[in-house]
Design a protein around this motif. Structure first.
Motif, PDB file in Angstrom:
ATOM      1  N   ALA A 137     -56.758 -16.387 -15.283  1.00  0.00           N
ATOM      2  CA  ALA A 137     -55.763 -15.440 -14.778  1.00  0.00           C
ATOM      3  C   ALA A 137     -55.060 -15.999 -13.550  1.00  0.00           C
ATOM      4  N   ALA A 138     -53.771 -15.726 -13.428  1.00  0.00           N
ATOM      5  CA  ALA A 138     -52.997 -16.244 -12.306  1.00  0.00           C
ATOM      6  C   ALA A 138     -53.565 -15.839 -10.950  1.00  0.00           C
ATOM      7  N   PRO A 139     -54.030 -14.589 -10.755  1.00  0.00           N
ATOM      8  CA  PRO A 139     -54.586 -14.233  -9.437  1.00  0.00           C
ATOM      9  C   PRO A 139     -55.836 -15.015  -9.059  1.00  0.00           C
ATOM     10  N   ALA A 140     -56.498 -15.630 -10.043  1.00  0.00           N
ATOM     11  CA  ALA A 140     -57.737 -16.369  -9.763  1.00  0.00           C
ATOM     12  C   ALA A 140     -57.471 -17.787  -9.276  1.00  0.00           C
ATOM     13  N   PHE A 142     -64.592  -7.671 -15.088  1.00  0.00           N
ATOM     14  CA  PHE A 142     -63.366  -8.433 -14.851  1.00  0.00           C
ATOM     15  C   PHE A 142     -63.140  -9.461 -15.967  1.00  0.00           C
ATOM     16  N   ALA A 143     -64.212 -10.146 -16.392  1.00  0.00           N
ATOM     17  CA  ALA A 143     -64.089 -11.149 -17.451  1.00  0.00           C
ATOM     18  C   ALA A 143     -63.650 -10.506 -18.762  1.00  0.00           C
ATOM     19  N   ALA A 144     -64.227  -9.345 -19.087  1.00  0.00           N
ATOM     20  CA  ALA A 144     -63.853  -8.640 -20.312  1.00  0.00           C
ATOM     21  C   ALA A 144     -62.398  -8.166 -20.238  1.00  0.00           C
ATOM     22  N   TRP A 150     -59.946  -9.598 -18.620  1.00  0.00           N
ATOM     23  CA  TRP A 150     -59.065 -10.737 -18.807  1.00  0.00           C
ATOM     24  C   TRP A 150     -59.029 -11.171 -20.273  1.00  0.00           C
ATOM     25  N   ARG A 151     -60.177 -11.126 -20.957  1.00  0.00           N
ATOM     26  CA  ARG A 151     -60.192 -11.479 -22.385  1.00  0.00           C
ATOM     27  C   ARG A 151     -59.330 -10.509 -23.190  1.00  0.00           C
ATOM     28  N   ASP A 152     -59.405  -9.230 -22.873  1.00  0.00           N
ATOM     29  CA  ASP A 152     -58.579  -8.239 -23.572  1.00  0.00           C
ATOM     30  C   ASP A 152     -57.095  -8.456 -23.293  1.00  0.00           C
ATOM     31  N   GLN A 153     -56.795  -8.801 -22.052  1.00  0.00           N
ATOM     32  CA  GLN A 153     -55.402  -9.017 -21.685  1.00  0.00           C
ATOM     33  C   GLN A 153     -54.822 -10.214 -22.442  1.00  0.00           C
ATOM     34  N   LYS A 154     -55.613 -11.263 -22.610  1.00  0.00           N
ATOM     35  CA  LYS A 154     -55.128 -12.451 -23.322  1.00  0.00           C
ATOM     36  C   LYS A 154     -54.908 -12.179 -24.804  1.00  0.00           C
ATOM     37  N   LYS A 155     -55.639 -11.204 -25.352  1.00  0.00           N
ATOM     38  CA  LYS A 155     -55.503 -10.894 -26.777  1.00  0.00           C
ATOM     39  C   LYS A 155     -54.236 -10.118 -27.083  1.00  0.00           C
TER      40      LYS A 155
END
Length: 402
Positions: free
Chosen positions: A223-226, A329-331, A333-338
């Protein structure tokens, strides 16, 4: 009749597997065709087992497909693995399949080769002087001493961090400052196509602490904020002279260097002024912590994971709650990428994306070396990771944007 090449057939297996390719994927890259008697994958398997001759033309294709120098195929046996440098990822923090880790090895090997070529260019330009910042600090000095040294070198104040428009603008500010002092920052999470994507759960970034051309690679699948945290973490690696690969951000790490570099990054991005704003949430649950971190993250232009890390490192939340929050947070980001994106035809061009990934500093050195006839287009292409025919267009795009 095609000329047969006499090598240890096991070297073909080694090269394919360390490139992260299955038999089927490799057979396609090598342009092998199915026949009535054998599939393309079976043909390649026969070659790897020494049951079918390896032709010179196929070996040349393997050099390109597997990203290996020709001479490596003539070794008597596969070399022992030592391509990643030190692997700072812990057993509990390291994820990913054997294929993804093979892709990571290929990426690190490719970047090291590009770094070496860049170093030679700088030395030819009489600019290859050792940078005093590389390896200038030790863990014994403590995190605050390293934070202060990095801040002085980057010449960025906490106020400037806070005044950035958002997390992307903060990363841009930090990256430009690091490039200005001679560190090359690349955004790479694949080997040139999305088919070779390496997940952020496999590696977050890596540092190559060369004293002339230090490189930091940040996985742009994250993710960009990371990215600001990853950048500062890898800069800490440069300062203490510790090359290697870093895993996902988490609270615990079995590696003392990773713990140290995490603390440096956290204390840089959330300095003393921010620490005073962090609430004591020792009795709070995960949902409460997530809500509390959102405001602080927005104020300081960092990810909520960074705020969570600082809270747990200061013992303002429990380790158990922190672990649960990181998983959420990891979940997320995975949902957002999908989520499918809706192309509107107005996105950045291929060359703009490449330029952003490579960074202005690297592009400027290559352009200058081409103009001074120190580099050929072929070597420039290898440094930039593009085809020779794309070099001029890539540099022109940079020039127009500037």
């Amino acid at each position: 009749m095609a000329q047969a090449v006499h090598i240890n057939p096991g070297m073909m297996t080694w090269a394919r597997e360390t490139a992260g390719l299955s038999l089927e994927e490799a057979a396609e890259k090598l342009a092998l065709k199915n026949s009535a008697k054998q599939t393309a994958a079976d043909k390649l398997r026969s070659i790897e087992h020494g049951e079918r001759p390896l032709t010179d033309s196929l070996l040349q294709k393997a050099v390109t497909a597997y990203r290996r120098p020709l001479v490596s195929f003539y070794l008597p046996a596969p070399p022992q693995r030592g391509e990643r440098g030190e692997d700072f990822r812990t057993v509990s923090g390291t994820r990913g399949s054997a294929r993804e880790n093979a892709l990571l090895d290929t990426l690190v090997r490719d970047v090291k080769a590009r770094q070496q070529m860049l170093r030679e260019v700088l030395e030819d330009e009489d600019e290859g002087l050792p940078l005093p910042i590389v390896g200038s600090a030790t863990m014994k000095q403590g995190t605050q001493a390293v934070v202060s040294a990095i801040r002085a070198a980057l010449a960025i104040t906490p106020g400037e961090q806070k005044a950035a428009r958002d997390s992307v603008a903060l990363f841009t500010l930090l990256r430009a400052a690091a490039e200005k002092i001679g560190i090359y920052i690349l955004l790479l999470g694949d080997l040139g196509s999305h088919h070779s994507d390496i997940g952020e759960d496999v590696f977050r970034g890596f540092a190559l602490a060369d004293d002339v051309a230090p490189f930091v690679v940040i996985n742009d699948n994250d993710a960009a904020p990371a990215r600001a945290f990853t950048l500062m973490h890898e800069l800490a690696h440069i300062w203490i002279g510790a090359s290697g690969i870093s895993g996902p951000l988490g609270w615990t790490s079995e590696n003392s260097i990773e713990r140290f570099c995490n603390k440096v990054a956290g204390e840089f991005l959330l300095p003393n002024e921010a620490d005073a704003q962090l609430p004591d949430l020792d009795e709070a649950d995960a949902e409460t912590v997530i809500a509390a971190t959102a405001r602080i993250a927005e104020t300081w232009n960092v990810s909520q994971a960074v705020v969570t890390y600082r809270l747990v490192s200061m013992r303002k939340i429990s380790s158990e709650v922190a672990a649960a929050v990181f998983l959420i947070f990891a979940a997320r980001w995975r949902d957002q990428k999908k989520r499918p994106s809706t192309p509107d035809g107005g996105g950045p061009s291929y060359y703009m994306i490449r330029r952003h990934r490579l960074g202005n500093s690297l592009l400027n050195v290559v352009r200058r070396a081409l103009q001074g006839e120190i580099l050929t287009h072929t070597r420039a292409a290898k440094i930039l990771g593009v085809r020779p025919t794309s070099v001029d267009l890539l540099l022109q795009e940079r020039s127009h944007a500037a």
